[in-house]
Design an enzyme around this catalytic site. Structure first.
Site, PDB file in Angstrom:
ATOM      1  N   VAL A 285       3.942   2.981   3.001  1.00  0.00           N
ATOM      2  CA  VAL A 285       4.372   1.991   4.007  1.00  0.00           C
ATOM      3  C   VAL A 285       5.888   1.755   3.999  1.00  0.00           C
ATOM      4  O   VAL A 285       6.391   0.916   4.744  1.00  0.00           O
ATOM      5  CB  VAL A 285       3.635   0.640   3.823  1.00  0.00           C
ATOM      6  CG1 VAL A 285       2.145   0.815   4.036  1.00  0.00           C
ATOM      7  CG2 VAL A 285       3.927   0.017   2.461  1.00  0.00           C
ATOM      8  N   GLY A 286       6.620   2.502   3.162  1.00  0.00           N
ATOM      9  CA  GLY A 286       8.072   2.335   3.123  1.00  0.00           C
ATOM     10  C   GLY A 286       8.532   1.352   2.065  1.00  0.00           C
ATOM     11  O   GLY A 286       9.598   0.746   2.186  1.00  0.00           O
TER      12      GLY A 286
ATOM     13  N   LYS B 149       0.844  -1.199   0.000  1.00  0.00           N
ATOM     14  CA  LYS B 149       0.000   0.000   0.000  1.00  0.00           C
ATOM     15  C   LYS B 149       0.884   1.256   0.000  1.00  0.00           C
ATOM     16  O   LYS B 149       2.018   1.212   0.448  1.00  0.00           O
ATOM     17  CB  LYS B 149      -0.868  -0.034   1.266  1.00  0.00           C
ATOM     18  CG  LYS B 149      -2.072   0.882   1.269  1.00  0.00           C
ATOM     19  CD  LYS B 149      -2.954   0.561   2.467  1.00  0.00           C
ATOM     20  CE  LYS B 149      -4.170   1.467   2.510  1.00  0.00           C
ATOM     21  NZ  LYS B 149      -3.839   2.864   2.789  1.00  0.00           N
TER      22      LYS B 149
ATOM     23  N   CYS C 250       2.817   6.678  22.705  1.00  0.00           N
ATOM     24  CA  CYS C 250       3.695   5.633  22.162  1.00  0.00           C
ATOM     25  C   CYS C 250       3.254   4.253  22.655  1.00  0.00           C
ATOM     26  O   CYS C 250       3.200   3.287  21.879  1.00  0.00           O
ATOM     27  CB  CYS C 250       5.149   5.884  22.571  1.00  0.00           C
ATOM     28  SG  CYS C 250       5.813   7.463  22.006  1.00  0.00           S
TER      29      CYS C 250
ATOM     30  N   ASP D 101       6.636   2.786 -10.398  1.00  0.00           N
ATOM     31  CA  ASP D 101       5.656   3.648  -9.723  1.00  0.00           C
ATOM     32  C   ASP D 101       5.718   5.030 -10.373  1.00  0.00           C
ATOM     33  O   ASP D 101       6.784   5.643 -10.407  1.00  0.00           O
ATOM     34  CB  ASP D 101       6.016   3.739  -8.235  1.00  0.00           C
ATOM     35  CG  ASP D 101       5.018   4.562  -7.429  1.00  0.00           C
ATOM     36  OD1 ASP D 101       4.183   5.260  -8.039  1.00  0.00           O
ATOM     37  OD2 ASP D 101       5.076   4.501  -6.196  1.00  0.00           O
TER      38      ASP D 101
ATOM     39  N   CYS E  53       5.821   8.149  27.499  1.00  0.00           N
ATOM     40  CA  CYS E  53       5.006   8.539  26.340  1.00  0.00           C
ATOM     41  C   CYS E  53       3.774   7.633  26.258  1.00  0.00           C
ATOM     42  O   CYS E  53       3.856   6.501  25.777  1.00  0.00           O
ATOM     43  CB  CYS E  53       5.835   8.442  25.057  1.00  0.00           C
ATOM     44  SG  CYS E  53       4.890   8.781  23.560  1.00  0.00           S
TER      45      CYS E  53
ATOM     46  N   THR F 238       9.502   1.908  -1.168  1.00  0.00           N
ATOM     47  CA  THR F 238      10.705   2.316  -1.898  1.00  0.00           C
ATOM     48  C   THR F 238      11.951   2.170  -1.029  1.00  0.00           C
ATOM     49  O   THR F 238      12.993   1.692  -1.490  1.00  0.00           O
ATOM     50  CB  THR F 238      10.568   3.771  -2.396  1.00  0.00           C
ATOM     51  OG1 THR F 238       9.483   3.840  -3.322  1.00  0.00           O
ATOM     52  CG2 THR F 238      11.841   4.245  -3.073  1.00  0.00           C
ATOM     53  N   THR F 239      11.854   2.560   0.235  1.00  0.00           N
ATOM     54  CA  THR F 239      12.982   2.397   1.158  1.00  0.00           C
ATOM     55  C   THR F 239      13.378   0.928   1.255  1.00  0.00           C
ATOM     56  O   THR F 239      14.569   0.584   1.244  1.00  0.00           O
ATOM     57  CB  THR F 239      12.611   2.928   2.557  1.00  0.00           C
ATOM     58  OG1 THR F 239      12.242   4.308   2.456  1.00  0.00           O
ATOM     59  CG2 THR F 239      13.774   2.793   3.523  1.00  0.00           C
TER      60      THR F 239
ATOM     61  N   ASN G  55       6.996  -2.291   8.520  1.00  0.00           N
ATOM     62  CA  ASN G  55       7.738  -1.061   8.811  1.00  0.00           C
ATOM     63  C   ASN G  55       7.063  -0.201   9.883  1.00  0.00           C
ATOM     64  O   ASN G  55       5.922  -0.435  10.270  1.00  0.00           O
ATOM     65  CB  ASN G  55       7.883  -0.231   7.532  1.00  0.00           C
ATOM     66  CG  ASN G  55       9.008  -0.724   6.634  1.00  0.00           C
ATOM     67  OD1 ASN G  55      10.041  -1.189   7.124  1.00  0.00           O
ATOM     68  ND2 ASN G  55       8.819  -0.634   5.331  1.00  0.00           N
TER      69      ASN G  55
END
EC number: 3.6.-.-
Length: 339
Positions: A37-38, A34, A284, A63, A281, A40-41, A270
């Protein structure tokens, strides 16, 4: 669920992508998921790891957003070029719509008039074939792959829906070319006479020559289509985050990949939070609780997958050094602080 072979229950799969690096027979690796969501990384990082164990690696973005240039801080285009700092990793970005226009224009000056008369009809016919933009993107890839010898090719694909169409197009284009061939047999003489009256096709080609080239392309596509369905040669890495919609998209994608007989046995999750037990936190901790629920679901649904858990980082992963650090976590699992 996966087209990969099931493993014994007492065999816990490594939470890394090491198995992909070890599988020397792989030639095509797709990375998809999707948007946001990272993906390409992850594809850049996987390509960096592959460059350590393979002679030559080509990273291709299909893409339309084209994020490879941003990720590496280096401009890429439709011609493959070496990534700065590597001697065996190249990258390229393909624009499917531009590939289609190039094909229609055939590089001739008359291409400017392709919107009229017979050219317009051919353009309408070409664009009426479902998935033709991805198919032309793929044709561009094939031209590059045939002229340049790469040991393994990594695809940074478009968001989920387009990715699945991208994997369908070898079949789509085969059917489309078969229809065009049938039309040529029926109306070839008439079309040739009309083309002759209009000065012929751009580049001085006649219809038979164009169809001959398309038939040659069909044979190449048919061969690659068979390779896509061979688990020794092709695999698909799913990328997601630990949220409902992303997990839903991943499940849908895996089901479709299985129906296409395309191997998939790895998931990269990711943007995970790992607050320490002394963290103050509350947001978090709440988000971690939600993520843990979906991680448990992933573990239950995909027990025969390599599931890689990647942390949410403080900074963007851009540039060679940060990508290399991120890529290390694909093969050496991230060790979170004690919760």
């Amino acid at each position: 669920m996966s087209s990969a072979a099931l493993v014994p229950a007492d065999d816990i799969l490594e939470p890394t992508l090491q198995s992909i690096l070890d599988q020397k027979s792989l030639r095509w690796i797709f990375v998809g998921g999707k948007g946001g969501v990272g993906k390409t990384t992850t594809s850049c990082s996987l390509a960096i790891q592959l460059a350590k164990v393979r002679k030559s690696v080509l990273l291709i973005s299909t893409d339309p957003a084209h994020n490879l240039s941003d990720a590496f801080g280096q401009k890429f285009g439709k011609e493959a070029r070496l990534v700065d700092g590597f001697d065996n990793l190249s990258a390229m970005e393909i624009d499917p719509s531009a590939s289609m226009q190039d094909l229609l224009a055939a590089g001739g000056e008359q291409g400017e008039d392709m919107g009229f008369g017979l050219g317009g009809m051919m353009q309408d016919l070409a664009f009426s074939i479902p998935g033709v933009d991805e198919a032309m993107s793929f044709a561009e890839v094939l031209k590059q792959v045939k002229s340049l010898s790469y040991e393994v090719i990594v695809f940074d694909t478009a968001p989920t829906g387009h990715t699945l169409r991208f994997l369908q197009f070898p079949t789509v284009l085969e059917k489309g070319l078969a229809k065009l061939s049938q039309l040529s047999n029926q109306f070839g003489p008439m079309l040739n006479s009309v083309l002759g009256a209009r000065g012929g096709l751009p580049g001085g080609q006649n219809l038979d020559e164009v169809l001959s080239k398309m038939e040659s392309l069909r044979e190449t596509i048919s061969e690659v289509n068979a390779q896509f369905k061979d688990a020794d040669l092709t695999t698909f890495v799913c990328v997601c985050i630990a949220e409902f919609l992303s997990l839903y998209e991943t499940e849908r994608m895996i089901q479709e990949l299985t129906s296409y007989q395309i191997d998939t046995h790895a998931i990269v999750v990711n943007q995970l939070l790992f607050p320490g037990k002394d963290s103050t936190c509350e947001q978090c901790k709440a988000r971690r609780k939600m993520q843990k629920k979906y991680l448990d679901e992933i573990a239950e649904l995909y027990e025969d997958f390599n599931v890689v858990r990647m942390p949410l980082l403080v900074e963007e992963v851009r540039g060679k050094e940060k990508l290399e650090r991120f890529s290390d976590m694909l093969v050496h699992p991230y060790q979170p602080p004690q919760e």
